[in-house]
Design a protein around this motif. Structure first.
Motif, PDB file in Angstrom:
ATOM      1  N   ARG A 191       0.820  -1.211   0.000  1.00 50.95           N
ATOM      2  CA  ARG A 191       0.000   0.000   0.000  1.00 50.95           C
ATOM      3  C   ARG A 191       0.851   1.256   0.000  1.00 50.95           C
ATOM      4  NH1 ARG A 191      -2.432   4.037   1.850  1.00 50.95           N
ATOM      5  NH2 ARG A 191      -0.816   4.302   3.435  1.00 50.95           N
ATOM      6  N   LYS A 192       0.469   2.211  -0.828  1.00 54.76           N
ATOM      7  CA  LYS A 192       1.219   3.459  -0.952  1.00 54.76           C
ATOM      8  C   LYS A 192       1.007   4.350   0.276  1.00 54.76           C
ATOM      9  CE  LYS A 192      -0.905   4.318  -4.773  1.00 54.76           C
ATOM     10  NZ  LYS A 192      -1.391   4.962  -6.019  1.00 54.76           N
ATOM     11  N   ASN A 193       1.982   5.184   0.572  1.00 60.25           N
ATOM     12  CA  ASN A 193       1.862   6.176   1.637  1.00 60.25           C
ATOM     13  C   ASN A 193       1.310   7.471   1.044  1.00 60.25           C
ATOM     14  OD1 ASN A 193       2.944   4.562   3.740  1.00 60.25           O
ATOM     15  ND2 ASN A 193       5.000   4.901   2.907  1.00 60.25           N
ATOM     16  N   ASP A 194      -0.005   7.554   0.940  1.00 56.18           N
ATOM     17  CA  ASP A 194      -0.650   8.713   0.345  1.00 56.18           C
ATOM     18  C   ASP A 194      -0.947   9.778   1.401  1.00 56.18           C
ATOM     19  OD1 ASP A 194      -0.750   7.677  -2.245  1.00 56.18           O
ATOM     20  OD2 ASP A 194      -2.579   6.563  -1.806  1.00 56.18           O
ATOM     21  N   SER A 195      -1.313  10.947   0.925  1.00 56.08           N
ATOM     22  CA  SER A 195      -1.805  11.977   1.828  1.00 56.08           C
ATOM     23  C   SER A 195      -3.137  11.522   2.416  1.00 56.08           C
ATOM     24  CB  SER A 195      -1.992  13.288   1.065  1.00 56.08           C
ATOM     25  OG  SER A 195      -3.064  13.168   0.138  1.00 56.08           O
ATOM     26  N   TRP A 196      -3.584  12.196   3.452  1.00 58.94           N
ATOM     27  CA  TRP A 196      -4.833  11.784   4.111  1.00 58.94           C
ATOM     28  C   TRP A 196      -6.014  11.819   3.154  1.00 58.94           C
ATOM     29  CZ3 TRP A 196      -9.149  14.801   4.381  1.00 58.94           C
ATOM     30  CH2 TRP A 196      -8.999  16.154   4.097  1.00 58.94           C
ATOM     31  N   LEU A 197      -6.005  12.759   2.198  1.00 59.90           N
ATOM     32  CA  LEU A 197      -7.120  12.876   1.273  1.00 59.90           C
ATOM     33  C   LEU A 197      -7.161  11.709   0.294  1.00 59.90           C
ATOM     34  CD1 LEU A 197      -9.484  14.637   0.336  1.00 59.90           C
ATOM     35  CD2 LEU A 197      -7.895  15.835  -1.178  1.00 59.90           C
ATOM     36  N   ALA A 198      -5.990  11.240  -0.107  1.00 55.36           N
ATOM     37  CA  ALA A 198      -5.922  10.166  -1.094  1.00 55.36           C
ATOM     38  C   ALA A 198      -5.879   8.784  -0.468  1.00 55.36           C
ATOM     39  CB  ALA A 198      -4.681  10.356  -1.974  1.00 55.36           C
ATOM     40  N   THR A 199      -5.862   8.713   0.856  1.00 52.67           N
ATOM     41  CA  THR A 199      -5.672   7.440   1.545  1.00 52.67           C
ATOM     42  C   THR A 199      -6.831   6.477   1.319  1.00 52.67           C
ATOM     43  OG1 THR A 199      -4.257   8.363   3.258  1.00 52.67           O
ATOM     44  CG2 THR A 199      -5.480   6.391   3.828  1.00 52.67           C
ATOM     45  N   SER A 200      -6.500   5.228   1.126  1.00 53.51           N
ATOM     46  CA  SER A 200      -7.481   4.166   1.000  1.00 53.51           C
ATOM     47  C   SER A 200      -8.165   3.900   2.338  1.00 53.51           C
ATOM     48  CB  SER A 200      -6.784   2.888   0.522  1.00 53.51           C
ATOM     49  OG  SER A 200      -7.588   1.760   0.763  1.00 53.51           O
ATOM     50  N   PRO A 201      -9.438   3.459   2.324  1.00 51.53           N
ATOM     51  CA  PRO A 201     -10.092   3.038   3.563  1.00 51.53           C
ATOM     52  C   PRO A 201      -9.363   1.875   4.242  1.00 51.53           C
ATOM     53  CG  PRO A 201     -11.717   3.380   1.843  1.00 51.53           C
ATOM     54  CD  PRO A 201     -10.367   3.456   1.192  1.00 51.53           C
ATOM     55  N   LEU A 202      -8.468   1.227   3.511  1.00 50.13           N
ATOM     56  CA  LEU A 202      -7.690   0.137   4.090  1.00 50.13           C
ATOM     57  C   LEU A 202      -6.470   0.631   4.866  1.00 50.13           C
ATOM     58  CD1 LEU A 202      -7.680  -2.447   1.130  1.00 50.13           C
ATOM     59  CD2 LEU A 202      -9.107  -2.464   3.177  1.00 50.13           C
ATOM     60  N   PHE A 203      -6.311   1.950   4.987  1.00 53.89           N
ATOM     61  CA  PHE A 203      -5.113   2.480   5.628  1.00 53.89           C
ATOM     62  C   PHE A 203      -4.950   1.957   7.059  1.00 53.89           C
ATOM     63  CE2 PHE A 203      -3.166   5.731   8.370  1.00 53.89           C
ATOM     64  CZ  PHE A 203      -1.886   5.727   7.833  1.00 53.89           C
ATOM     65  N   GLY A 204      -6.017   2.056   7.854  1.00 52.48           N
ATOM     66  CA  GLY A 204      -5.929   1.595   9.232  1.00 52.48           C
ATOM     67  C   GLY A 204      -5.631   0.120   9.323  1.00 52.48           C
ATOM     68  N   LEU A 205      -6.256  -0.648   8.466  1.00 54.97           N
ATOM     69  CA  LEU A 205      -6.016  -2.091   8.446  1.00 54.97           C
ATOM     70  C   LEU A 205      -4.589  -2.393   8.024  1.00 54.97           C
ATOM     71  CD1 LEU A 205      -7.185  -4.918   8.760  1.00 54.97           C
ATOM     72  CD2 LEU A 205      -8.104  -4.746   6.444  1.00 54.97           C
ATOM     73  N   SER A 206      -4.103  -1.668   7.023  1.00 61.08           N
ATOM     74  CA  SER A 206      -2.729  -1.852   6.564  1.00 61.08           C
ATOM     75  C   SER A 206      -1.739  -1.544   7.681  1.00 61.08           C
ATOM     76  CB  SER A 206      -2.452  -0.942   5.364  1.00 61.08           C
ATOM     77  OG  SER A 206      -1.114  -1.025   4.959  1.00 61.08           O
ATOM     78  N   ARG A 207      -2.008  -0.483   8.432  1.00 60.06           N
ATOM     79  CA  ARG A 207      -1.115  -0.110   9.526  1.00 60.06           C
ATOM     80  C   ARG A 207      -1.104  -1.185  10.611  1.00 60.06           C
ATOM     81  NH1 ARG A 207      -2.335   5.587  12.038  1.00 60.06           N
ATOM     82  NH2 ARG A 207      -4.286   4.477  12.503  1.00 60.06           N
ATOM     83  N   ALA A 208      -2.287  -1.729  10.938  1.00 57.79           N
ATOM     84  CA  ALA A 208      -2.365  -2.770  11.967  1.00 57.79           C
ATOM     85  C   ALA A 208      -1.646  -4.040  11.521  1.00 57.79           C
ATOM     86  CB  ALA A 208      -3.830  -3.073  12.284  1.00 57.79           C
ATOM     87  N   ILE A 209      -1.823  -4.412  10.256  1.00 59.40           N
ATOM     88  CA  ILE A 209      -1.121  -5.589   9.728  1.00 59.40           C
ATOM     89  C   ILE A 209       0.373  -5.330   9.712  1.00 59.40           C
ATOM     90  CG2 ILE A 209      -0.776  -7.021   7.669  1.00 59.40           C
ATOM     91  CD1 ILE A 209      -3.746  -6.609   7.041  1.00 59.40           C
ATOM     92  N   GLY A 210       0.748  -4.093   9.380  1.00 53.29           N
ATOM     93  CA  GLY A 210       2.163  -3.743   9.329  1.00 53.29           C
ATOM     94  C   GLY A 210       2.860  -3.910  10.659  1.00 53.29           C
TER      95      GLY A 210
END
Length: 262
Positions: free
Chosen positions: A167-186
Protein backbone atom coordinates in the motif's frame (compact mmCIF):
# COMPACT_ATOMS: atom_id res chain seq x y z
CA UNK A 1 -3.16 -17.51 -25.77
CA UNK A 2 -6.13 -18.61 -23.68
CA UNK A 3 -6.10 -16.61 -20.43
CA UNK A 4 -8.38 -17.14 -17.43
CA UNK A 5 -8.98 -14.24 -15.04
CA UNK A 6 -9.62 -15.79 -11.60
CA UNK A 7 -11.25 -13.48 -9.06
CA UNK A 8 -10.70 -13.34 -5.33
CA UNK A 9 -12.93 -13.49 -2.28
CA UNK A 10 -16.16 -11.45 -2.61
CA UNK A 11 -15.42 -11.23 -6.33
CA UNK A 12 -17.19 -12.09 -9.56
CA UNK A 13 -16.40 -12.93 -13.16
CA UNK A 14 -17.64 -11.13 -16.25
CA UNK A 15 -21.14 -10.04 -17.17
CA UNK A 16 -22.62 -9.68 -13.66
CA UNK A 17 -22.62 -5.87 -13.56
CA UNK A 18 -23.89 -3.30 -16.10
CA UNK A 19 -21.71 -1.31 -18.48
CA UNK A 20 -19.31 -4.23 -18.91
CA UNK A 21 -17.74 -3.66 -15.49
CA UNK A 22 -15.39 -6.48 -14.52
CA UNK A 23 -13.59 -7.51 -11.38
CA UNK A 24 -10.28 -6.97 -13.20
CA UNK A 25 -11.22 -3.47 -14.30
CA UNK A 26 -10.64 -3.03 -18.02
CA UNK A 27 -8.23 -5.95 -18.21
CA UNK A 28 -10.33 -8.33 -20.26
CA UNK A 29 -10.91 -5.84 -23.07
CA UNK A 30 -7.26 -4.86 -23.14
CA UNK A 31 -6.12 -8.50 -23.36
CA UNK A 32 -8.62 -9.28 -26.10
CA UNK A 33 -7.38 -6.32 -28.11
CA UNK A 34 -3.94 -7.89 -27.91
CA UNK A 35 -5.30 -11.06 -29.49
CA UNK A 36 -5.76 -13.23 -26.40
CA UNK A 37 -8.85 -15.31 -25.71
CA UNK A 38 -10.10 -14.40 -22.23
CA UNK A 39 -12.50 -16.15 -19.86
CA UNK A 40 -13.58 -14.64 -16.54
CA UNK A 41 -15.57 -17.26 -14.60
CA UNK A 42 -17.53 -16.65 -11.40
CA UNK A 43 -17.08 -18.95 -8.41
CA UNK A 44 -18.67 -18.81 -4.93
CA UNK A 45 -17.57 -15.42 -3.55
CA UNK A 46 -17.09 -16.73 0.00
CA UNK A 47 -16.88 -20.45 -0.69
CA UNK A 48 -14.20 -22.78 0.60
CA UNK A 49 -11.04 -23.45 -1.36
CA UNK A 50 -12.28 -26.92 -2.31
CA UNK A 51 -15.64 -25.62 -3.54
CA UNK A 52 -14.21 -22.66 -5.45
CA UNK A 53 -11.48 -24.70 -7.13
CA UNK A 54 -13.96 -27.37 -8.27
CA UNK A 55 -16.21 -24.69 -9.74
CA UNK A 56 -13.25 -23.03 -11.45
CA UNK A 57 -12.12 -26.30 -13.06
CA UNK A 58 -15.63 -27.20 -14.26
CA UNK A 59 -16.23 -23.80 -15.80
CA UNK A 60 -12.90 -23.67 -17.60
CA UNK A 61 -13.43 -27.11 -19.14
CA UNK A 62 -17.00 -26.26 -20.15
CA UNK A 63 -15.93 -22.98 -21.74
CA UNK A 64 -12.81 -24.35 -23.42
CA UNK A 65 -13.17 -28.11 -23.91
CA UNK A 66 -10.21 -29.95 -25.31
CA UNK A 67 -6.59 -29.97 -24.29
CA UNK A 68 -5.20 -26.60 -25.42
CA UNK A 69 -2.85 -24.94 -22.90
CA UNK A 70 -4.16 -22.23 -20.61
CA UNK A 71 -2.61 -19.41 -18.58
CA UNK A 72 -4.25 -17.96 -15.47
CA UNK A 73 -3.99 -14.49 -13.99
CA UNK A 74 -5.41 -14.64 -10.47
CA UNK A 75 -6.01 -12.09 -7.74
CA UNK A 76 -6.15 -12.81 -4.02
CA UNK A 77 -7.92 -16.12 -3.21
CA UNK A 78 -8.22 -16.78 -6.94
CA UNK A 79 -4.54 -17.71 -6.86
CA UNK A 80 -5.20 -20.38 -4.22
CA UNK A 81 -8.11 -21.68 -6.31
CA UNK A 82 -5.90 -21.98 -9.40
CA UNK A 83 -3.07 -23.67 -7.50
CA UNK A 84 -5.52 -26.27 -6.22
CA UNK A 85 -6.88 -26.90 -9.72
CA UNK A 86 -3.33 -27.43 -10.98
CA UNK A 87 -2.47 -29.73 -8.10
CA UNK A 88 -5.63 -31.83 -7.94
CA UNK A 89 -7.59 -31.71 -11.21
CA UNK A 90 -6.20 -34.18 -13.72
CA UNK A 91 -7.93 -32.65 -16.73
CA UNK A 92 -7.87 -28.87 -16.35
CA UNK A 93 -4.86 -28.88 -14.04
CA UNK A 94 -2.74 -30.48 -16.73
CA UNK A 95 -3.78 -27.77 -19.20
CA UNK A 96 -2.67 -24.83 -17.03
CA UNK A 97 0.91 -24.11 -18.03
CA UNK A 98 1.39 -20.74 -16.34
CA UNK A 99 -0.09 -19.06 -13.27
CA UNK A 100 0.40 -15.41 -12.31
CA UNK A 101 -0.84 -14.54 -8.83
CA UNK A 102 -1.44 -10.94 -7.73
CA UNK A 103 -1.74 -10.25 -4.02
CA UNK A 104 -2.52 -13.90 -3.28
CA UNK A 105 -2.30 -14.94 0.40
CA UNK A 106 -0.20 -18.05 -0.19
CA UNK A 107 0.54 -18.16 3.54
CA UNK A 108 -2.74 -16.65 4.73
CA UNK A 109 -4.03 -13.24 5.77
CA UNK A 110 -4.27 -11.60 9.20
CA UNK A 111 -7.75 -10.44 8.16
CA UNK A 112 -8.97 -14.06 8.23
CA UNK A 113 -7.20 -14.59 11.56
CA UNK A 114 -8.98 -11.55 12.99
CA UNK A 115 -12.46 -12.67 11.93
CA UNK A 116 -11.73 -16.13 13.33
CA UNK A 117 -10.89 -14.53 16.67
CA UNK A 118 -7.15 -15.08 16.49
CA UNK A 119 -6.00 -11.50 15.99
CA UNK A 120 -8.15 -8.99 17.94
CA UNK A 121 -5.86 -6.00 17.35
CA UNK A 122 -6.51 -6.30 13.60
CA UNK A 123 -10.25 -6.94 13.98
CA UNK A 124 -10.95 -3.37 15.10
CA UNK A 125 -9.56 -1.97 11.84
CA UNK A 126 -11.53 -4.10 9.36
CA UNK A 127 -14.09 -1.95 7.46
CA UNK A 128 -17.61 -2.71 8.67
CA UNK A 129 -18.96 -3.87 5.32
CA UNK A 130 -16.11 -6.33 4.89
CA UNK A 131 -16.37 -7.65 8.44
CA UNK A 132 -20.11 -8.17 8.07
CA UNK A 133 -19.73 -10.07 4.81
CA UNK A 134 -17.03 -12.34 6.22
CA UNK A 135 -18.91 -13.04 9.45
CA UNK A 136 -22.14 -13.97 7.68
CA UNK A 137 -20.50 -16.62 5.52
CA UNK A 138 -17.15 -17.87 6.68
CA UNK A 139 -16.61 -20.83 4.34
CA UNK A 140 -13.38 -19.39 2.98
CA UNK A 141 -11.91 -18.14 6.25
CA UNK A 142 -10.20 -21.32 7.50
CA UNK A 143 -8.47 -21.61 4.12
CA UNK A 144 -7.28 -17.99 4.38
CA UNK A 145 -5.90 -18.15 7.94
CA UNK A 146 -2.15 -17.64 8.30
CA UNK A 147 -0.01 -20.76 8.03
CA UNK A 148 3.60 -21.85 7.50
CA UNK A 149 3.18 -23.95 4.35
CA UNK A 150 1.43 -23.70 1.00
CA UNK A 151 -1.93 -25.40 0.64
CA UNK A 152 -0.80 -26.84 -2.70
CA UNK A 153 2.87 -27.07 -3.67
CA UNK A 154 4.23 -26.24 -7.12
CA UNK A 155 3.76 -28.86 -9.83
CA UNK A 156 6.30 -29.75 -12.50
CA UNK A 157 5.65 -28.36 -15.95
CA UNK A 158 3.94 -25.21 -14.65
CA UNK A 159 5.48 -21.74 -14.53
CA UNK A 160 4.50 -19.86 -11.38
CA UNK A 161 4.90 -16.09 -11.17
CA UNK A 162 4.01 -13.97 -8.15
CA UNK A 163 3.24 -10.25 -7.84
CA UNK A 164 3.33 -8.69 -4.37
CA UNK A 165 1.58 -5.43 -3.51
CA UNK A 166 2.41 -2.80 -0.90
CA UNK A 167 0.00 0.00 0.00
CA UNK A 168 1.22 3.46 -0.95
CA UNK A 169 1.86 6.18 1.64
CA UNK A 170 -0.65 8.71 0.35
CA UNK A 171 -1.80 11.98 1.83
CA UNK A 172 -4.83 11.78 4.11
CA UNK A 173 -7.12 12.88 1.27
CA UNK A 174 -5.92 10.17 -1.09
CA UNK A 175 -5.67 7.44 1.54
CA UNK A 176 -7.48 4.17 1.00
CA UNK A 177 -10.09 3.04 3.56
CA UNK A 178 -7.69 0.14 4.09
CA UNK A 179 -5.11 2.48 5.63
CA UNK A 180 -5.93 1.60 9.23
CA UNK A 181 -6.02 -2.09 8.45
CA UNK A 182 -2.73 -1.85 6.56
CA UNK A 183 -1.11 -0.11 9.53
CA UNK A 184 -2.36 -2.77 11.97
CA UNK A 185 -1.12 -5.59 9.73
CA UNK A 186 2.16 -3.74 9.33
CA UNK A 187 2.74 -3.84 13.06
CA UNK A 188 2.60 -7.63 12.89
CA UNK A 189 4.05 -8.49 9.50
CA UNK A 190 5.50 -5.38 7.88
CA UNK A 191 4.70 -4.16 4.34
CA UNK A 192 1.27 -5.18 3.04
CA UNK A 193 -1.57 -4.15 0.73
CA UNK A 194 -4.17 -3.75 3.46
CA UNK A 195 -5.25 -7.40 3.29
CA UNK A 196 -2.24 -9.55 2.39
CA UNK A 197 1.24 -9.00 3.76
CA UNK A 198 4.24 -8.98 1.43
CA UNK A 199 5.78 -12.29 2.46
CA UNK A 200 2.46 -14.11 2.10
CA UNK A 201 2.09 -12.84 -1.48
CA UNK A 202 5.52 -14.25 -2.34
CA UNK A 203 6.75 -17.80 -2.79
CA UNK A 204 9.19 -18.94 -0.13
CA UNK A 205 11.81 -20.08 -2.65
CA UNK A 206 11.78 -17.24 -5.23
CA UNK A 207 11.33 -13.48 -5.39
CA UNK A 208 8.20 -11.96 -6.91
CA UNK A 209 8.39 -10.86 -10.54
CA UNK A 210 7.06 -7.44 -9.55
CA UNK A 211 6.17 -5.31 -6.56
CA UNK A 212 3.23 -3.01 -7.19
CA UNK A 213 2.74 0.10 -5.07
CA UNK A 214 -1.03 -0.36 -4.68
CA UNK A 215 -3.52 -1.62 -2.12
CA UNK A 216 -5.54 -4.81 -2.49
CA UNK A 217 -8.36 -3.20 -4.47
CA UNK A 218 -6.19 -1.01 -6.63
CA UNK A 219 -4.29 -4.13 -7.69
CA UNK A 220 -7.30 -4.98 -9.88
CA UNK A 221 -7.98 -1.42 -10.97
CA UNK A 222 -10.30 -0.19 -8.22
CA UNK A 223 -8.67 2.70 -6.33
CA UNK A 224 -10.62 4.01 -3.36
CA UNK A 225 -8.97 7.31 -2.42
CA UNK A 226 -10.43 10.83 -2.43
CA UNK A 227 -13.65 9.67 -0.78
CA UNK A 228 -14.34 7.09 -3.47
CA UNK A 229 -14.04 9.53 -6.36
CA UNK A 230 -11.09 7.66 -7.86
CA UNK A 231 -13.10 4.44 -7.90
CA UNK A 232 -16.08 6.13 -9.55
CA UNK A 233 -13.82 7.59 -12.23
CA UNK A 234 -12.28 4.15 -12.83
CA UNK A 235 -15.69 2.78 -13.85
CA UNK A 236 -15.54 4.91 -16.98
CA UNK A 237 -11.80 5.05 -17.53
CA UNK A 238 -9.47 2.52 -15.91
CA UNK A 239 -6.16 3.99 -14.85
CA UNK A 240 -3.54 3.83 -17.61
CA UNK A 241 -0.90 2.63 -15.15
CA UNK A 242 -3.19 -0.20 -14.02
CA UNK A 243 -3.70 -1.41 -17.59
CA UNK A 244 0.02 -1.10 -18.27
CA UNK A 245 0.75 -3.41 -15.35
CA UNK A 246 -1.50 -6.10 -16.79
CA UNK A 247 -0.19 -5.55 -20.29
CA UNK A 248 3.26 -6.29 -18.91
CA UNK A 249 1.93 -9.48 -17.30
CA UNK A 250 0.45 -10.59 -20.63
CA UNK A 251 3.77 -9.96 -22.36
CA UNK A 252 5.50 -12.00 -19.67
CA UNK A 253 3.01 -14.82 -20.22
CA UNK A 254 3.54 -14.79 -23.99
CA UNK A 255 7.33 -14.85 -23.58
CA UNK A 256 7.20 -17.70 -21.08
CA UNK A 257 4.88 -19.79 -23.24
CA UNK A 258 7.00 -19.14 -26.36
CA UNK A 259 10.14 -20.22 -24.50
CA UNK A 260 8.42 -23.43 -23.37
CA UNK A 261 7.39 -24.31 -26.90
CA UNK A 262 10.90 -23.93 -28.33
Amino acid sequence: MKIVLAHGILGFGGGLLPFGIGYFNGVRGMLEQQGHEVFAPTVAPLGSLDARSRQLARQIQAHWPGDEPIAVIAHSMGGLDARRVIHRDQIVGNRIKLLVTVGTPHFGSPVADAVLGRCPNVLAHIPGWLLSALQHHAGALPDLATRDELHDPDCEGVTYLEVACVRKNDSWLATSPLFGLSRAIGELYGPNDGVVHYQSACHASRPPIAEWSVDHGEAIGWPSGYGGLKGMAAVWKPCDQHLLRYRSLAERISSAVAATEL
